[in-house]
Design an enzyme around this catalytic site. Structure first.
Site, mmCIF file in Angstrom:
data_model
loop_
_atom_site.group_PDB
_atom_site.id
_atom_site.type_symbol
_atom_site.label_atom_id
_atom_site.label_comp_id
_atom_site.label_asym_id
_atom_site.label_seq_id
_atom_site.Cartn_x
_atom_site.Cartn_y
_atom_site.Cartn_z
ATOM 1 N N ARG A 2 79.721 86.633 -18.720
ATOM 2 C CA ARG A 2 78.126 86.954 -17.907
ATOM 3 C C ARG A 2 77.390 87.022 -19.536
ATOM 4 N NH1 ARG A 2 80.444 86.139 -14.471
ATOM 5 N NH2 ARG A 2 81.122 87.582 -12.593
ATOM 6 N N GLU A 58 70.805 83.360 -13.211
ATOM 7 C CA GLU A 58 71.389 82.065 -12.424
ATOM 8 C C GLU A 58 70.141 80.682 -12.639
ATOM 9 O OE1 GLU A 58 74.318 81.860 -11.329
ATOM 10 O OE2 GLU A 58 74.547 84.038 -12.291
ATOM 11 N N HIS A 100 76.606 77.331 -14.495
ATOM 12 C CA HIS A 100 77.724 78.626 -13.694
ATOM 13 C C HIS A 100 78.231 78.041 -13.259
ATOM 14 C CE1 HIS A 100 78.157 83.303 -12.497
ATOM 15 N NE2 HIS A 100 79.223 82.574 -13.613
#
Length: 124
Positions: A42, A71, A91
């Site tokens: 993360r 994000e 991601h």
């Protein structure tokens, strides 16, 4: 000891109160000169500004980053986008042909089991 002896440190942990900025300036300083840091955990597990500085000053040789504090799309001024020797992915580093095939096989197996009256991966 792990940080000081490892050529590559790869992070795979959840973001919790205990892991937030687990890799900060102090811990980056403990890392072996010329080491690489990989973060697929993360974004908040790593202090991005401190990592960018460790890359800029040459302490670390490089970083592979698939997760960020937010994000994508990222602000073009994000410190890791300005640092040298960073391989950044949005991601999606998990999205290989093999992983997509494995995910599809799991889904179809779960559906087949459900139709046969069995439940897998039950979430309550």
């Amino acid at each position: 000891e792990l940080l000081s002896r490892s050529d590559i440190v790869s992070l795979h942990c959840p973001l919790t109160a205990e892991t937030r900025q687990l890799i900060n300036a102090d811990r980056l300083g403990m890392m072996k000169q010329g080491a690489y840091l990989i973060n697929t955990a993360r974004g908040g597990v790593v202090d991005s500004a401190a990592l960018a500085e460790a890359l800029k000053n040459g302490h670390l040789a490089g970083a592979g980053i698939d997760v960020f504090e937010t994000e994508p799309p990222l602000d073009p001024a994000h410190p890791l986008l300005q640092a040298p020797n960073v391989l950044a992915t949005p991601h999606v580093a998990f999205a290989s042909e093999e992983s997509m095939e494995a995910r599809a096989a799991i889904v179809f197996s779960n559906l087949s089991d459900w139709m046969d009256g069995k439940q897998e991966n039950v979430i309550l």
